[in-house]
Design a protein around this motif. Structure first.
Motif, PDB file in Angstrom:
ATOM      1  N   ALA A  17       9.202   2.549   4.102  1.00  0.00           N
ATOM      2  CA  ALA A  17       7.860   2.584   3.269  1.00  0.00           C
ATOM      3  C   ALA A  17       8.119   2.138   1.730  1.00  0.00           C
ATOM      4  CB  ALA A  17       7.243   4.004   3.247  1.00  0.00           C
ATOM      5  N   VAL A  18       7.169   1.271   1.255  1.00  0.00           N
ATOM      6  CA  VAL A  18       6.964   0.823   0.061  1.00  0.00           C
ATOM      7  C   VAL A  18       5.597   1.230  -0.690  1.00  0.00           C
ATOM      8  CG1 VAL A  18       7.149  -1.163  -1.479  1.00  0.00           C
ATOM      9  CG2 VAL A  18       8.415  -1.130   0.646  1.00  0.00           C
ATOM     10  N   VAL A  19       5.804   1.840  -1.993  1.00  0.00           N
ATOM     11  CA  VAL A  19       4.597   2.326  -2.529  1.00  0.00           C
ATOM     12  C   VAL A  19       4.567   1.407  -3.734  1.00  0.00           C
ATOM     13  CG1 VAL A  19       3.538   4.300  -3.598  1.00  0.00           C
ATOM     14  CG2 VAL A  19       4.986   4.752  -1.776  1.00  0.00           C
ATOM     15  N   GLY A  20       3.511   0.857  -3.850  1.00  0.00           N
ATOM     16  CA  GLY A  20       3.278  -0.149  -4.940  1.00  0.00           C
ATOM     17  C   GLY A  20       3.165  -1.568  -4.508  1.00  0.00           C
ATOM     18  N   THR A  21       1.971  -2.372  -4.746  1.00  0.00           N
ATOM     19  CA  THR A  21       1.962  -3.399  -3.859  1.00  0.00           C
ATOM     20  C   THR A  21       1.947  -4.737  -4.838  1.00  0.00           C
ATOM     21  OG1 THR A  21      -0.414  -3.144  -3.864  1.00  0.00           O
ATOM     22  CG2 THR A  21       1.070  -2.438  -1.824  1.00  0.00           C
ATOM     23  N   GLY A  22       2.572  -4.605  -5.844  1.00  0.00           N
ATOM     24  CA  GLY A  22       2.700  -5.828  -6.987  1.00  0.00           C
ATOM     25  C   GLY A  22       3.790  -6.758  -6.445  1.00  0.00           C
ATOM     26  N   THR A  23       4.032  -7.644  -7.099  1.00  0.00           N
ATOM     27  CA  THR A  23       4.957  -8.668  -6.999  1.00  0.00           C
ATOM     28  C   THR A  23       6.205  -8.008  -6.377  1.00  0.00           C
ATOM     29  OG1 THR A  23       4.415 -10.138  -8.678  1.00  0.00           O
ATOM     30  CG2 THR A  23       6.429 -10.564  -7.773  1.00  0.00           C
ATOM     31  N   MET A  24       6.729  -6.991  -7.025  1.00  0.00           N
ATOM     32  CA  MET A  24       7.967  -6.393  -6.908  1.00  0.00           C
ATOM     33  C   MET A  24       7.651  -5.613  -5.103  1.00  0.00           C
ATOM     34  SD  MET A  24      11.163  -6.161  -7.386  1.00  0.00           S
ATOM     35  CE  MET A  24      11.595  -6.692  -9.086  1.00  0.00           C
ATOM     36  N   GLY A  25       6.751  -4.838  -5.520  1.00  0.00           N
ATOM     37  CA  GLY A  25       6.595  -4.031  -4.000  1.00  0.00           C
ATOM     38  C   GLY A  25       6.388  -5.047  -2.910  1.00  0.00           C
ATOM     39  N   GLN A  26       5.823  -6.095  -2.947  1.00  0.00           N
ATOM     40  CA  GLN A  26       5.734  -6.835  -1.726  1.00  0.00           C
ATOM     41  C   GLN A  26       6.913  -7.741  -1.309  1.00  0.00           C
ATOM     42  OE1 GLN A  26       2.508  -9.976  -1.731  1.00  0.00           O
ATOM     43  NE2 GLN A  26       1.112  -8.593  -3.154  1.00  0.00           N
ATOM     44  N   GLY A  27       8.055  -7.926  -2.695  1.00  0.00           N
ATOM     45  CA  GLY A  27       9.022  -8.620  -2.295  1.00  0.00           C
ATOM     46  C   GLY A  27      10.025  -7.665  -1.429  1.00  0.00           C
ATOM     47  N   ILE A  28      10.086  -6.427  -1.953  1.00  0.00           N
ATOM     48  CA  ILE A  28      10.948  -5.533  -1.398  1.00  0.00           C
ATOM     49  C   ILE A  28      10.584  -5.220   0.239  1.00  0.00           C
ATOM     50  CG2 ILE A  28      11.649  -2.926  -1.443  1.00  0.00           C
ATOM     51  CD1 ILE A  28      11.450  -3.072  -4.320  1.00  0.00           C
ATOM     52  N   ALA A  29       9.378  -5.245   0.324  1.00  0.00           N
ATOM     53  CA  ALA A  29       8.685  -5.044   1.748  1.00  0.00           C
ATOM     54  C   ALA A  29       9.066  -6.340   2.527  1.00  0.00           C
ATOM     55  CB  ALA A  29       7.094  -4.996   1.680  1.00  0.00           C
ATOM     56  N   GLN A  30       8.994  -7.403   1.843  1.00  0.00           N
ATOM     57  CA  GLN A  30       9.771  -8.684   2.882  1.00  0.00           C
ATOM     58  C   GLN A  30      11.123  -8.558   3.032  1.00  0.00           C
ATOM     59  OE1 GLN A  30       8.849 -12.474   0.789  1.00  0.00           O
ATOM     60  NE2 GLN A  30      10.398 -13.505   1.774  1.00  0.00           N
ATOM     61  N   VAL A  31      11.772  -8.079   2.061  1.00  0.00           N
ATOM     62  CA  VAL A  31      13.431  -8.137   2.520  1.00  0.00           C
ATOM     63  C   VAL A  31      13.560  -7.107   3.530  1.00  0.00           C
ATOM     64  CG1 VAL A  31      15.669  -7.245   1.505  1.00  0.00           C
ATOM     65  CG2 VAL A  31      13.938  -8.759   0.017  1.00  0.00           C
ATOM     66  N   ALA A  32      12.888  -5.918   3.555  1.00  0.00           N
ATOM     67  CA  ALA A  32      12.988  -4.998   4.345  1.00  0.00           C
ATOM     68  C   ALA A  32      12.589  -5.484   5.867  1.00  0.00           C
ATOM     69  CB  ALA A  32      12.366  -3.634   4.351  1.00  0.00           C
ATOM     70  N   LEU A  33      11.508  -6.078   6.030  1.00  0.00           N
ATOM     71  CA  LEU A  33      10.804  -6.620   7.160  1.00  0.00           C
ATOM     72  C   LEU A  33      11.840  -7.617   7.818  1.00  0.00           C
ATOM     73  CD1 LEU A  33       7.165  -7.675   6.534  1.00  0.00           C
ATOM     74  CD2 LEU A  33       8.142  -6.208   8.597  1.00  0.00           C
ATOM     75  N   VAL A  34      12.143  -8.718   7.082  1.00  0.00           N
ATOM     76  CA  VAL A  34      13.313  -9.579   7.551  1.00  0.00           C
ATOM     77  C   VAL A  34      14.615  -9.092   8.364  1.00  0.00           C
ATOM     78  CG1 VAL A  34      14.622 -11.992   6.929  1.00  0.00           C
ATOM     79  CG2 VAL A  34      12.106 -11.440   6.248  1.00  0.00           C
ATOM     80  N   ALA A  35      15.033  -7.899   7.594  1.00  0.00           N
ATOM     81  CA  ALA A  35      16.074  -7.172   8.093  1.00  0.00           C
ATOM     82  C   ALA A  35      15.875  -6.439   9.313  1.00  0.00           C
ATOM     83  CB  ALA A  35      16.526  -6.325   6.992  1.00  0.00           C
ATOM     84  N   GLY A  36      14.609  -6.639   9.927  1.00  0.00           N
ATOM     85  CA  GLY A  36      14.112  -5.907  11.175  1.00  0.00           C
ATOM     86  C   GLY A  36      13.382  -4.647  11.036  1.00  0.00           C
ATOM     87  N   HIS A  37      13.292  -4.051   9.938  1.00  0.00           N
ATOM     88  CA  HIS A  37      12.522  -2.798   9.840  1.00  0.00           C
ATOM     89  C   HIS A  37      11.027  -2.848   9.944  1.00  0.00           C
ATOM     90  CE1 HIS A  37      15.965  -0.790   8.251  1.00  0.00           C
ATOM     91  NE2 HIS A  37      16.224  -1.796   7.447  1.00  0.00           N
ATOM     92  N   PRO A  38      10.347  -1.625  10.534  1.00  0.00           N
ATOM     93  CA  PRO A  38       8.912  -1.417  10.489  1.00  0.00           C
ATOM     94  C   PRO A  38       8.666  -1.144   8.956  1.00  0.00           C
ATOM     95  CG  PRO A  38       9.703  -0.156  12.305  1.00  0.00           C
ATOM     96  CD  PRO A  38      11.071  -0.733  11.397  1.00  0.00           C
ATOM     97  N   VAL A  39       7.608  -1.545   8.436  1.00  0.00           N
ATOM     98  CA  VAL A  39       7.279  -1.329   7.133  1.00  0.00           C
ATOM     99  C   VAL A  39       6.011  -0.882   6.832  1.00  0.00           C
ATOM    100  CG1 VAL A  39       7.175  -2.304   4.998  1.00  0.00           C
ATOM    101  CG2 VAL A  39       9.141  -3.071   6.294  1.00  0.00           C
ATOM    102  N   ARG A  40       5.773   0.091   5.991  1.00  0.00           N
ATOM    103  CA  ARG A  40       4.435   0.455   5.685  1.00  0.00           C
ATOM    104  C   ARG A  40       4.206   0.276   4.128  1.00  0.00           C
ATOM    105  NH1 ARG A  40       5.134   1.793  10.507  1.00  0.00           N
ATOM    106  NH2 ARG A  40       5.127   3.694  11.509  1.00  0.00           N
ATOM    107  N   LEU A  41       3.013  -0.267   3.837  1.00  0.00           N
ATOM    108  CA  LEU A  41       2.843  -0.537   2.529  1.00  0.00           C
ATOM    109  C   LEU A  41       1.613   0.306   2.025  1.00  0.00           C
ATOM    110  CD1 LEU A  41       3.059  -4.258   2.247  1.00  0.00           C
ATOM    111  CD2 LEU A  41       4.232  -2.974   0.636  1.00  0.00           C
ATOM    112  N   TYR A  42       1.907   0.909   0.845  1.00  0.00           N
ATOM    113  CA  TYR A  42       0.870   1.995   0.412  1.00  0.00           C
ATOM    114  C   TYR A  42       0.467   1.703  -1.024  1.00  0.00           C
ATOM    115  CZ  TYR A  42      -1.472   6.098  -1.417  1.00  0.00           C
ATOM    116  OH  TYR A  42      -2.403   6.945  -2.018  1.00  0.00           O
TER     117      TYR A  42
END
Length: 529
Positions: free
Chosen positions: A30-55
Motif C-alpha cells: 500500500a502507498v499512502v500519498g499519490t504525488g510524484t513520489m507516491g506514484q513512482g513507488i507504486a510503479q516500482v512495486a507493481l513492476v516487481a509483481g505486487h498487488p498495490v493499493r493507492l490511498y
C-alpha cells in the motif's frame, strides 16, 4: 550505546514473526500519498509483481493516481521496456483505496505524504489500528526523524524509513533507515524487499539527512563559500567541478534544478538538527536568492536565467599562453603525479629532483597542488596553486589560483603549461583549498565521520553517494586515492585560516590519516631493512 543504534524494542515484531526475507511477490503493498513520489513507488512495486493499493486523503486523488501510473506503464510499453501483457497484468493489480481500512491486507505500507511530523504521526497511529501485526510500516521522509515519526506507536519495532530518490522508478538507491526502536529483523525485511524490487538498498541509522543529504552538504556549501569570498563566479565554479572534478553537474546549476528554496531548506534543517554545527552552516547568499524569489528553473531565474533566449554565462577561461619548454619537479606530487607523463607526452622536458612536492617553473616561480594554504603566505616566493582533478588525463579544465604576489610571468607559464596538455584553464582568486580539492576534502571528512559514528558502513556511504547523487567516486574511495593524511592536512590548513570549527578535521579522518602514515612508515622501514 549510540542514540542512533537500532535496538530491539520489547514490543517489536520478532525475526521469526517477520520472516528473514522481504515481502513476497504476492504480498500487498500500500502507498499512502499519490504525488510524484507516491506514484513512482507504486510503479516500482507493481513492476516487481505486487498487488498495490493507492490511498490519498483528498477525494479523487487515488483514482487519478491509478490513471497516472497506468499512463507511465503505457509509456514503458511504447519504449519497449515493458511487454503489453506485463502492463495489463500490472494495471489489474493496481487499485485505488477509498479509506484506510481498505489497506488492512497490506504486508507493507509506504507513506509519501507532506513533510509534517504531526501529520505523519497521526497517519501511522491510524494505520496501526488497521494493518496486521506483522505488516511493515515505512516512511519515505527525506528530512524528518524516523524515530520521531514512530515515537507514538504501540509497536515501533516494525517501523522503518524507506527513502527512495526521485524519480523512484529510475534511480536505484534506497536508504533503509533504522529508527531508535526499529527491530533489526524489520530493517532486514525492508532491505530485502527493496533489493527484490531491483533497487540498491543501503542501511543507515536515523541521523539528520540520513546518508546522502548529510554527506552531500559540502558539495553546495563550499561552492557558495568560494562565491561569497569573491574568488570565482558560479559558472566558473560549476565548470571546475564538472570538467575537473568529474561531477555530472555543478552545484549552482544543480541547485537551480532542485529549487533554491528546497536545497536551502534541507541545508537549514540538517544544520538545525545538528544544533548549528558550523560544518553545516547555511549560506547567506543562497538565503538572499530565496528571499528574492529566484528559486531556479521553476521561477525562471536562480543563479542563472532561464528566460527564453537567455545566454548562460561562460566560465572564466584564460587566453592562450606560451608553454615552458622544461620544468623541474621537486619531490612527490601525490595525486597529481600522473601530470608528469602528460607533460612529457606534450613535449615538455621534465627533470626530477628531490624536494617537498612542487613544480619549479623556468622563470623562478613555483606551482603547488592545492593544500589549504595561500599564495600571499609566501612573501619571498612566486607561487601559483593548481586544483585537484579526478583524472588529470581526462579533465577538460584545470583551475589555477593566483595571489597578489604572483608575477605575470609565473602565471602565464603555469597557464601555458596546462594549455599544452589541451586543457582549458581558469584562473581564480587566492582562496585556500581552491574548488575541487576543498570540496572533496570536506565530503571525505563528513563521510568518515558518519562511518565512525555508526551511521552506515564505509561501503554503503560510498554506494549511496555514487548512486544517490551521481558522484564520480564515493568520497571515502576518493580520499583513499588522494591519501587520508593529505586530506587531513589540507583541512587542518583550512582550519588555521578559518578558525570557526567548520574545517577542523574529524577524529575519524585524523585516525585514518595517522594509520596511513604509520603503515607507510612501516613499509619504508621494511624495504630499508
Amino acid at each position: 550505546m549510540s542514540a542512533n543504534t537500532p535496538v530491539q524494542g520489547s514490543d517489536a515484531v520478532s525475526a521469526d514473526e517477520a520472516g528473514a526475507g522481504g515481502i513476497g511477490p504476492g504480498g500487498v503493498v500500500a502507498v499512502v500519498g499519490t504525488g510524484t513520489m507516491g506514484q513512482g513507488i507504486a510503479q516500482v512495486a507493481l513492476v516487481a509483481g505486487h498487488p498495490v493499493r493507492l490511498y490519498d486523503s483528498a477525494p479523487g486523488r487515488a483514482e487519478q493516481a491509478v490513471a497516472g501510473v497506468a499512463g507511465r506503464l503505457d509509456r514503458l510499453v511504447e519504449k519497449g521496456r515493458l511487454g503489453k501483457d506485463e502492463r495489463d497484468a500490472a494495471v489489474a493489480r493496481l487499485h485505488a483505496a477509498g479509506a484506510l481500512d481498505e489497506l488492512a491486507d497490506a504486508a507493507l505500507v509506504v507513506e509519501a505524504i507532506v513533510e509534517q511530523l504531526p501529520v505523519k504521526q497521526r497517519l501511522f497511529a491510524d494505520l496501526e489500528q488497521v494493518v496486521a501485526a506483522d505488516a511493515l510500516l515505512a516512511t519515505n521522509t527525506s528530512s524528518l526523524s524516523v524515530t520521531a515519526i514512530a515515537g507514538g506507536l504501540a509497536h515501533p519495532g516494525r517501523f522503518v524509513g524507506l527513502h527512495f530518490f526521485n524519480p523512484a522508478p529510475l534511480l536505484p538507491l534506497v536508504e533503509v533507515v533504522s529508527g531508535f526502536a526499529t527491530d533489526p529483523a524489520a530493517a532486514t525485511r525492508a532491505y530485502e524487499t527493496a533489493k527484490s524490487w531491483g533497487k540498491t538498498p543501503v542501511r543507515c541509522t536515523d541521523t539528520p539527512g540520513f546518508i546522502v543529504n548529510r554527506v552531500a552538504r559540502p558539495f553546495y556549501a563550499e561552492a557558495l563559500r568560494i562565491y561569497e569570498e569573491g574568488a570565482a563566479d558560479p559558472a566558473t565554479i560549476d565548470a571546475a567541478l564538472r570538467e575537473s572534478g568529474g561531477f555530472r553537474m555543478g552545484p549552482f546549476e544543480l541547485t537551480d534544478l532542485i529549487g533554491q528554496d528546497v536545497n536551502e531548506a534541507v541545508t537549514r534543517s540538517v544544520w538545525e538538527s545538528f544544533y548549528q554545527d558550523p560544518k553545516f552552516t547555511p549560506s547567506l547568499a543562497q538565503r538572499r536568492l530565496v528571499e528574492s524569489g529566484r528559486l531556479g528553473r521553476k521561477s525562471g531565474h536562480g543563479w542563472f536565467s532561464y528566460a527564453d533566449g537567455a545566454e548562460r554565462p561562460e566560465p572564466h577561461t584564460a587566453p592562450p599562453a606560451e608553454a615552458p619548454a622544461s620544468i623541474v619537479v621537486r619531490g612527490d606530487l601525490g595525486p597529481a603525479k600522473p601530470l608528469l607523463e602528460l607533460f612529457e607526452q606534450a613535449g615538455i622536458t621534465v627533470r626530477r629532483r628531490s624536494g617537498s612536492g612542487y613544480v619549479a617553473l623556468p622563470g623562478g616561480g613555483r606551482l603547488h597542488l592545492a593544500d589549504g594554504e595561500t599564495g600571499f603566505e609566501f612573501p619571498d616566493d612566486d607561487v601559483v596553486y593548481f586544483d585537484l582533478a579526478l583524472d588529470y588525463a581526462q579533465a577538460g579544465r584545470i583551475v589555477l589560483s593566483a595571489g597578489t604576489r604572483t608575477s605575470r610571468e609565473t602565471l602565464e607559464e603555469a597557464v601555458g603549461l596546462f594549455q599544452a596538455l589541451g586543457k582549458q584553464v581558469s584562473v581564480i582568486g587566492d582562496v585556500p583549498g581552491m574548488i575541487v580539492a576543498r570540496t572533496v576534502a570536506m565530503l571525505a571528512d563528513l563521510a568518515a565521520d558518519a562511518v565512525e559514528r555508526g551511521v552506515a558502513s564505509a561501503e554503503d556511504v560510498d554506494t549511496a553517494m555514487r548512486l544517490g547523487v551521481n558522484y564520480p567516486l564515493g568520497p571515502l574511495e576518493w580520499a583513499g586515492r588522494i591519501g587520508h593524511a593529505r586530506v587531513r592536512n589540507l583541512l587542518s590548513n583550512l582550519h588555521e585560516r578559518y578558525p570557526t570549527g567548520r574545517y577542523a578535521p574529524s577524529l575519524a579522518l585524523a585516525r585514518r590519516g595517522y594509520d596511513e602514515e604509520a603503515a607507510d612508515g612501516a613499509a619504508d622501514a621494511e624495504e630499508t631493512a
